[in-house]
Design a protein around this motif. Structure first.
Motif, PDB file in Angstrom:
ATOM      1  N   VAL A 131       0.589  10.950   0.376  1.00 48.68           N
ATOM      2  CA  VAL A 131       2.021  11.159   0.607  1.00 48.68           C
ATOM      3  C   VAL A 131       2.638   9.918   1.251  1.00 48.68           C
ATOM      4  CG1 VAL A 131       3.725  12.520   1.875  1.00 48.68           C
ATOM      5  CG2 VAL A 131       1.792  13.654   0.761  1.00 48.68           C
ATOM      6  N   ALA A 132       1.915   9.339   2.195  1.00 54.38           N
ATOM      7  CA  ALA A 132       2.407   8.126   2.846  1.00 54.38           C
ATOM      8  C   ALA A 132       2.508   6.979   1.844  1.00 54.38           C
ATOM      9  CB  ALA A 132       1.500   7.742   4.004  1.00 54.38           C
ATOM     10  N   TRP A 133       1.534   6.882   0.932  1.00 54.95           N
ATOM     11  CA  TRP A 133       1.575   5.818  -0.083  1.00 54.95           C
ATOM     12  C   TRP A 133       2.788   5.986  -0.989  1.00 54.95           C
ATOM     13  CZ3 TRP A 133       1.329   5.748  -5.457  1.00 54.95           C
ATOM     14  CH2 TRP A 133       1.118   4.487  -6.034  1.00 54.95           C
ATOM     15  N   LEU A 134       3.037   7.216  -1.410  1.00 51.78           N
ATOM     16  CA  LEU A 134       4.195   7.471  -2.270  1.00 51.78           C
ATOM     17  C   LEU A 134       5.492   7.134  -1.547  1.00 51.78           C
ATOM     18  CD1 LEU A 134       3.077  10.837  -3.910  1.00 51.78           C
ATOM     19  CD2 LEU A 134       3.247   8.601  -5.031  1.00 51.78           C
ATOM     20  N   ARG A 135       5.561   7.495  -0.277  1.00 53.03           N
ATOM     21  CA  ARG A 135       6.759   7.181   0.497  1.00 53.03           C
ATOM     22  C   ARG A 135       6.932   5.672   0.646  1.00 53.03           C
ATOM     23  NH1 ARG A 135       7.227  10.829   5.832  1.00 53.03           N
ATOM     24  NH2 ARG A 135       9.086   9.515   5.992  1.00 53.03           N
ATOM     25  N   GLU A 136       5.809   4.978   0.829  1.00 50.42           N
ATOM     26  CA  GLU A 136       5.893   3.529   0.974  1.00 50.42           C
ATOM     27  C   GLU A 136       6.372   2.878  -0.319  1.00 50.42           C
ATOM     28  OE1 GLU A 136       3.158  -0.316   2.276  1.00 50.42           O
ATOM     29  OE2 GLU A 136       2.197   1.585   1.773  1.00 50.42           O
ATOM     30  N   MET A 137       5.837   3.331  -1.464  1.00 56.09           N
ATOM     31  CA  MET A 137       6.273   2.761  -2.736  1.00 56.09           C
ATOM     32  C   MET A 137       7.759   3.034  -2.971  1.00 56.09           C
ATOM     33  SD  MET A 137       3.651   1.181  -3.870  1.00 56.09           S
ATOM     34  CE  MET A 137       3.171   0.897  -2.156  1.00 56.09           C
TER      35      MET A 137
END
Length: 367
Positions: free
Chosen positions: A211-217
């Motif tokens: 979820v954090a990766w998706l938010r970062e992208m």
């Protein structure tokens, strides 16, 4: 004619943009082009996705656009683009002085005092990585254990030879609390080298997980839109340490935390709070400062690490001297690859509008 000092991403990006506009230029690099990236540890990765950092759209699909590539791949990207540059590139020549000619033009001198030419404008793009910042407050040592700055690391595995048998003398103490310190700690842990961390203040971590990766992208797309809606948005641009595994290692105590180091004597670090730690080596991940010390006569560097400029790039104390690749010049992205790409385009256009007439009068042609 434009002089560019510095052959990293900023210098290469500016040269490419000046080429598009037909402006003549000469670039001076103290070592070789992209030297910092070519000498970085292989595991070091850029902080944002490939698509945000490329200097040419034709390179978009050379790697997965959402991947954070290692330094060696980004160095290859820079070398590939540098081969197409049409200006003059002078490597292994350190510019150490910029002198006014009194007619609005500038002369450059090298470390031996030799004259390198006279130019209508000078762009200082020397970046940060050749000017490591020492710890604050100062940390003194007697040489009983290796003490080196992160800028000196070429291979994390080389620390094995510094500490002999890992753990025989003590852990490698990493001083710092941001992303570089975190990358070093993970790299050493993966090699079974015992580590400890020295922190001046509380640690901040980036979120981890899918979820954090998706938010970062998604953030990088939102950042582009925000920059379009709010030009020249300036704010803190220092990234925190990676979370996830590293956070668990620190919070569980597997990587012990200590305070501010004061001295290293007979292999033992003394901290300001009175605690002690025998160490095998000390790595200072204490950051970098703008590499502009030789040019103090033409730049006005403030205590907060930012420059006083006219507009976004021109030095306030030296009209005709410009800066590229430093913190918050145009916006909060200006020191990062994704900001350098855009800043280089803006600055090239500014230089074209101001100096193309003088270039035409001297060369008879812009190309």
């Amino acid at each position: 004619m434009i002089a560019i000092i510095g052959g990293g991403p900023a210098g290469i990006a500016l040269g490419r943009n000046l080429d598009r506009l037909g402006m003549p230029w000469t670039l001076f690099e103290a070592r070789d082009l992209a030297s910092t990236w070519k000498r970085a540890p292989p595991e070091l990765t850029v902080l944002s996705p490939w698509w945000t950092n490329i200097l040419s759209a034709r390179s978009l699909l050379k790697h997965w656009p959402l991947r954070k590539v290692p330094a060696r791949l980004y160095a290859s990207h820079l070398e590939e683009l540098a081969r197409d540059l049409r200006g003059s590139v002078v490597e292994n020549t350190a510019v150490t002085r910029i002198m006014t000619e009194g007619d609005g033009r500038w002369s450059l001198l090298d470390q031996e005092g030799r004259h390198l030419g006279t130019y209508d404008a000078v762009v200082i793009a020397t970046g940060y990585f050749s000017n490591p910042k020492p710890p604050c407050p100062d940390f003194s040592h007697d040489g009983s254990r290796p003490v080196l700055h992160a800028a000196e690391l070429r291979d994390y595995g080389s620390l094995l030879s510094l500490v002999d048998e890992p753990g025989s003398k003590g852990p490698v103490l990493v001083v710092g609390r941001r992303v570089t310190a975190g990358q070093i700690l993970i790299a050493l842990t993966e090699r079974n080298i015992p580590t400890a961390i020295s922190l001046r203040s509380a640690t901040e971590y980036r979120r981890s997980g899918m979820v954090a990766w998706l938010r970062e992208m998604a953030y990088y797309v939102w950042e582009e839109l925000e920059a379009w809606r709010h030009p020249r948005l300036r704010r803190n641009s220092y990234p925190p340490m990676e979370g996830g595994r590293l956070r668990r290692l620190i919070e569980s105590g597997r990587i012990p935390k200590f305070g501010v180091p004061r001295t290293l004597r007979d292999g033992v670090v003394q901290f300001h709070d009175g605690s002690q730690l025998p160490v095998g080596a000390v790595v200072l991940a204490t950051g970098y400062a703008p590499a502009v010390c030789p040019f103090s006569n033409v730049v006005d560097l403030q205590p907060d690490g930012r420059f006083r400029t006219v507009g976004d790039y021109e030095s306030m104390c030296a009209p005709g001297v410009y800066l590229l690749g430093y913190d918050n010049l145009y916006d909060h992205r200006s020191r990062y690859l994704r900001g350098i790409r855009l800043d280089a385009r803006r600055l090239a256009r500014l230089l074209y509008l101001r100096y193309s007439a003088s270039a035409l009068s001297r060369t008879g042609s812009l190309r």
